[in-house]
Write a protein that holds these residues in place. Structure first.
Motif, mmCIF file in Angstrom:
data_model
loop_
_atom_site.group_PDB
_atom_site.id
_atom_site.type_symbol
_atom_site.label_atom_id
_atom_site.label_comp_id
_atom_site.label_asym_id
_atom_site.label_seq_id
_atom_site.Cartn_x
_atom_site.Cartn_y
_atom_site.Cartn_z
ATOM 1 N N MET A 5 1.146 -1.107 -0.013
ATOM 2 C CA MET A 5 -0.079 0.093 -0.062
ATOM 3 C C MET A 5 0.773 1.242 -0.026
ATOM 4 S SD MET A 5 -3.074 -0.752 2.438
ATOM 5 C CE MET A 5 -4.345 -1.832 1.456
ATOM 6 N N THR A 37 0.538 4.384 0.272
ATOM 7 C CA THR A 37 0.445 5.520 1.369
ATOM 8 C C THR A 37 1.470 5.170 2.631
ATOM 9 O OG1 THR A 37 -1.934 5.814 0.908
ATOM 10 C CG2 THR A 37 -1.044 6.767 2.683
ATOM 11 N N PHE A 38 1.231 3.887 2.960
ATOM 12 C CA PHE A 38 1.714 3.529 4.179
ATOM 13 C C PHE A 38 3.354 3.469 3.786
ATOM 14 C CE2 PHE A 38 -2.041 1.144 5.774
ATOM 15 C CZ PHE A 38 -2.186 2.152 6.845
ATOM 16 N N ILE A 90 4.883 6.888 3.295
ATOM 17 C CA ILE A 90 4.977 7.477 4.664
ATOM 18 C C ILE A 90 5.893 7.064 5.608
ATOM 19 C CG2 ILE A 90 3.538 7.962 6.712
ATOM 20 C CD1 ILE A 90 1.376 8.466 4.966
ATOM 21 N N PHE A 110 12.546 4.427 16.477
ATOM 22 C CA PHE A 110 12.750 6.139 16.223
ATOM 23 C C PHE A 110 11.653 6.457 17.385
ATOM 24 C CE2 PHE A 110 8.965 6.245 13.748
ATOM 25 C CZ PHE A 110 8.851 5.301 13.242
ATOM 26 N N ARG A 129 3.648 11.035 18.905
ATOM 27 C CA ARG A 129 3.640 9.576 18.377
ATOM 28 C C ARG A 129 3.637 9.939 16.700
ATOM 29 N NH1 ARG A 129 5.749 6.448 20.703
ATOM 30 N NH2 ARG A 129 4.839 4.605 19.481
ATOM 31 N N PRO A 130 4.212 9.123 15.979
ATOM 32 C CA PRO A 130 4.326 9.030 14.623
ATOM 33 C C PRO A 130 2.622 8.776 14.168
ATOM 34 C CG PRO A 130 5.238 6.924 15.442
ATOM 35 C CD PRO A 130 5.075 8.055 16.516
ATOM 36 N N GLU A 131 2.350 9.412 13.106
ATOM 37 C CA GLU A 131 1.077 9.031 12.745
ATOM 38 C C GLU A 131 1.093 8.930 11.110
ATOM 39 O OE1 GLU A 131 -2.530 11.526 13.837
ATOM 40 O OE2 GLU A 131 -1.333 12.271 15.525
ATOM 41 N N GLY A 132 1.817 7.905 10.958
ATOM 42 C CA GLY A 132 1.972 7.175 9.277
ATOM 43 C C GLY A 132 3.298 8.143 8.806
ATOM 44 N N GLY A 175 -7.110 3.078 9.047
ATOM 45 C CA GLY A 175 -7.040 1.697 8.546
ATOM 46 C C GLY A 175 -7.292 1.918 7.006
ATOM 47 N N PHE A 176 -8.217 1.194 6.416
ATOM 48 C CA PHE A 176 -8.322 1.235 5.321
ATOM 49 C C PHE A 176 -9.467 2.432 5.100
ATOM 50 C CE2 PHE A 176 -10.979 0.132 1.389
ATOM 51 C CZ PHE A 176 -10.030 -0.657 0.528
ATOM 52 N N ALA A 203 -3.745 8.154 18.148
ATOM 53 C CA ALA A 203 -3.110 7.382 17.170
ATOM 54 C C ALA A 203 -1.557 7.336 17.290
ATOM 55 C CB ALA A 203 -3.630 7.622 15.737
ATOM 56 N N SER A 204 -1.242 5.950 16.732
ATOM 57 C CA SER A 204 0.256 5.860 16.777
ATOM 58 C C SER A 204 0.716 4.974 15.814
ATOM 59 C CB SER A 204 0.911 5.193 18.248
ATOM 60 O OG SER A 204 2.182 4.910 18.460
ATOM 61 N N VAL A 205 1.314 5.463 14.900
ATOM 62 C CA VAL A 205 1.616 4.702 13.612
ATOM 63 C C VAL A 205 2.786 4.877 13.088
ATOM 64 C CG1 VAL A 205 0.908 4.201 11.080
ATOM 65 C CG2 VAL A 205 -0.964 5.156 12.963
ATOM 66 N N GLY A 206 3.828 4.064 13.776
ATOM 67 C CA GLY A 206 5.251 4.088 13.443
ATOM 68 C C GLY A 206 5.583 3.094 12.018
ATOM 69 N N PRO A 263 2.852 0.337 9.177
ATOM 70 C CA PRO A 263 1.769 -0.293 8.829
ATOM 71 C C PRO A 263 1.187 -1.194 9.798
ATOM 72 C CG PRO A 263 2.862 -0.138 6.741
ATOM 73 C CD PRO A 263 3.823 0.428 7.927
ATOM 74 N N THR A 268 -1.201 -0.569 12.451
ATOM 75 C CA THR A 268 -2.659 -0.372 12.150
ATOM 76 C C THR A 268 -3.213 -1.848 11.778
ATOM 77 O OG1 THR A 268 -2.509 0.115 9.677
ATOM 78 C CG2 THR A 268 -2.116 1.957 11.193
ATOM 79 N N ALA A 305 -1.504 -5.206 4.123
ATOM 80 C CA ALA A 305 -0.516 -4.021 4.013
ATOM 81 C C ALA A 305 0.599 -4.361 5.131
ATOM 82 C CB ALA A 305 -1.483 -2.655 4.089
ATOM 83 N N ALA A 355 -0.285 10.713 -0.772
ATOM 84 C CA ALA A 355 0.011 10.109 0.617
ATOM 85 C C ALA A 355 -0.985 10.501 1.540
ATOM 86 C CB ALA A 355 1.559 10.427 1.008
ATOM 87 N N ARG A 356 -2.021 9.747 1.995
ATOM 88 C CA ARG A 356 -2.942 10.171 2.893
ATOM 89 C C ARG A 356 -3.695 9.127 3.598
ATOM 90 N NH1 ARG A 356 -6.565 14.633 0.215
ATOM 91 N NH2 ARG A 356 -7.817 12.907 -0.988
ATOM 92 N N LEU A 357 -3.854 9.316 4.822
ATOM 93 C CA LEU A 357 -4.517 8.175 5.648
ATOM 94 C C LEU A 357 -5.979 8.584 5.904
ATOM 95 C CD1 LEU A 357 -1.926 6.958 7.928
ATOM 96 C CD2 LEU A 357 -3.032 5.699 6.240
ATOM 97 N N PHE A 361 -6.119 4.837 4.169
ATOM 98 C CA PHE A 361 -5.593 4.296 2.874
ATOM 99 C C PHE A 361 -6.698 4.600 1.735
ATOM 100 C CE2 PHE A 361 -5.827 1.044 -0.371
ATOM 101 C CZ PHE A 361 -4.422 1.059 -0.799
#
Lengths: 155, 484
Positions: free
Chosen positions: A1, A3-4, A7, A121, A128-131, B133-134, B142-145, B147, B150, B170, B267-269, B271
């Protein structure tokens, strides 16, 4: 994907600036006689007692969020679950910090084939990271004149 | 469909972000819905919440006689959509619940356990849905280091190397103990391949060798695993376009990657908001030689949207054939599936069972069977080899979401052997189990999920045996029959 992964790659790129100039740390203090703050950074919840933590300190939103140059960089060897590093000669003001833990000590953020960071990291101010890397608005904090302390957790 | 929703659909398809309404986080709209307390349609039982793991329970036989069948039907699907006043914004974003339907002659049982993912742990701790998510926007906290933060591990479950792999698309596969269903952790096939995407639809050769891809925009990572699930080889390849990728297919000698014109261009969430529908680009089929991934061919097809393909095969002259469930566009992904979680049947999907032929001269064509079908399956022993039959669910209608029938379509005769469970059952995927088909439905009157076995030669006769559990499980997506 895409985006993920795009990012994630961005996150890695954001970290990458932390790895370059360890041997040529900018002498901001010398160039800035008005500086009068020192900041001790305590790194917590380190996941492996090896390698080193590489750090980039930013003093502007633009540099922090748009891949600009850090105002300062730093490095600390890791041999336990915590580590500390003190920056001196800072101008009091607002800063944000990006760090990564170079666990294998090769000087680079390890990445998978899609450019996702594979070493820990973290960001200042509990951001916090958000993507992608945390943004200035979440990661920045005030450094007052005199000595102060902040914590960065690798949770 | 109302004019307002049509406008929203157009905007969503173009990838333009829509109105405030479309971006309203799931948690907000659900909170509003709760305030207004509307009567929910009966089918929403299929997208309800399971609050805790389900301890092993015997099933009650409600009709028929059990054949001599021994094994476990493992299934996976989202089963927790709401926490407190918050909710996911899409059917595909609920926490994966792995179910084990064990059969041993006339005895059958059910146990189910949530996959213990970082996402689920974080949201349990916070008491609200926060991870994007999708189709779910990120919430506060939220914490997204990566994929995998999520990853709901909610799409498929396969057995390999003495363990189960709960799959998403993903991020990483998650290893599960096949007996206890306890989560063992996310799988790193090789250190430098951690967190790489691993689609929920690996193609497994009759030998057990596993092929899969991971989608990364206009490139993909091709995985080759041994029958015991260990890493053998992997390689990044370029795709014709940055298509949304849920599934691919394979012949004995080739990987067949269908690229649809729902493409990632920002690039956007979440997805789904990073994708745009570009029908003018048509669809492409990329064919790769399994022995040398640099040997590739491309074919052109009209624009189509799909989630699922059937196994492919190849003929002596090089002709490649496969089937798929083709939609006109991604409206179900963008509007239909998000609405389900909120109890709105906003869009009726009509996936058309379609046959694709890739000719040796470079042409490609499609032929519709004339029936709606989803969740295609075929016998694992013929994967990648000539076959005529396709197992599927179907009977999609405009008055209600979800399938209501199962069937076996025969491409040679153009005939269908099917069974309609009727308006009071929501039908899930059925899979082959030797001479039988096995699968589950949600009985809306009994408010309980049922397990059915069919004779694959006489589907129209109805189930040879039906067992009933005591719980209405939300509808699952995919699963595997493991005999023995």
């Amino acid at each position: 994907m895409k985006t993920f992964f795009a990012i994630a790659a961005l996150a890695a790129a954001g970290m990458a600036s932390a790895q370059a100039p360890q041997s040529q740390a900018p002498q901001v203090a010398a160039a800035n006689p008005s500086a009068s703050a020192s900041l001790t950074i305590r790194f917590e919840q380190i996941t492996a007692p090896t390698g080193r933590i590489l750090m980039s300190v930013y003093d502007s939103e633009t540099a922090h969020d748009k891949g600009g140059k850090p105002a300062r960089v730093g490095m600390v060897e890791v041999d336990g679950a915590t580590a500390t590093l003190t920056l001196t000669g800072l101008a009091p003001g607002r800063y944000a910090i990006k760090v990564f833990h170079d666990v294998d000590g090769d000087g680079q953020m390890k990445m998978n084939p899609f450019g996702m960071p594979l070493e820990p990291f973290a960001f200042s101010n509990g951001a916090r990271p958000e993507g992608g890397p945390a943004l200035w608005k979440a990661a920045s904090f005030d450094v007052p004149a005199g000595a102060s302390e902040t914590r960065i957790s690798f949770q | 469909m109302t004019a307002a929703s049509l406008n929203r659909r157009d905007l969503l398809l173009r990838g333009g972000l829509a109105t405030a309404g479309a971006m309203l986080p799931g948690w907000a709209s659900t909170a509003m819905a709760a305030t207004q307390a509307p009567a929910l349609p009966d089918w929403t039982l299929g997208v309800g919440d399971i609050l805790s793991d389900i301890a092993p329970q015997p099933l009650v036989r409600v009709s028929g006689r059990a054949p001599a069948l021994k094994g476990t039907l493992y299934r996976n699907g989202p089963a927790r959509f709401r926490r407190g006043a918050s909710a996911v914004g899409h059917w595909f974003d609920g926490d994966g619940l792995v179910r084990a339907w064990r059969v041993n002659g006339d005895k059958a049982s059910l146990a189910a356990r949530f996959v213990d993912t970082p996402k689920r742990r974080l949201e349990e701790k916070l008491g609200r849905i926060v991870q994007p998510g999708f189709g779910t926007p990120a919430g506060p906290g939220a914490s997204v280091g990566s994929p995998d933060d999520t990853n709901p591990a909610n799409t498929h479950v396969i057995a390999a190397g003495g363990r189960l792999l709960a799959l998403w698309e993903a991020g990483s596969a998650t290893a599960i103990d096949p007996q206890t269903l306890a989560t063992q952790g996310m799988v790193t096939f090789r250190d430098d391949l951690a967190r790489m995407p691993f689609l929920a639809h690996p193609r497994i050769e009759p030998s057990g060798q596993i092929w899969n891809i991971g989608s990364g925009g206009d490139s993909a990572y091709v995985w080759r695993l041994s029958a015991d699930g260990s890493f053998e080889a992997g390689q990044a390849i370029a795709l014709p376009m940055a298509s949304y990728m849920h599934d691919f297919t394979a012949t004995a000698r080739h990987l067949v990657i269908l690229c649809q014109p729902w493409v990632s261009d920002q690039a956007r969430l979440p997805f789904s908001q990073s994708m745009s529908w570009r029908p003018e680009r048509g669809s492409r089929v990329l064919v790769l030689d399994k022995d040398d991934l640099s040997r590739r061919r491309e074919y052109e097809l009209p624009p189509l949207f799909f989630f699922h393909l059937g196994d492919a095969w190849e003929e002596a002259d090089g002709t490649i054939r496969f089937d798929g469930c083709f939609h006109a566009d991604p409206t179900f992904a963008l509007l239909g599936a998000p609405g389900l979680v909120e109890g709105r049947h906003e869009y009726s999907e009509r996936p058309e069972l379609t046959f694709v032929t890739l000719h040796p001269d470079g042409r490609a064509d499609m032929k519709a069977a004339g029936i709606s079908a989803e969740f295609l399956r075929s016998a694992p022993e013929t994967a990648g080899l000539l076959r005529h039959q396709t197992i599927h669910v179907g009977g999609y209608r405009t008055d209600r979401p979800f399938a209501r029938s199962i069937g076996i379509w025969d491409w040679r005769s153009g005939r269908e052997d099917s069974f309609d469970f009727g308006a009071r059952q929501l039908v899930e995927e059925f899979v082959p189990a030797g001479r039988h088909l096995i699968g589950t439905t949600l009985n809306l009157d009994a408010r309980a999920t049922e397990l059915h076995v069919f004779d694959a030669r006489k589907v129209a006769d109805g189930p040879v045996v039906t067992w009933r559990s005591t719980v209405p499980l939300p509808l699952s997506f995919h699963g595997s029959w493991v005999s023995g």
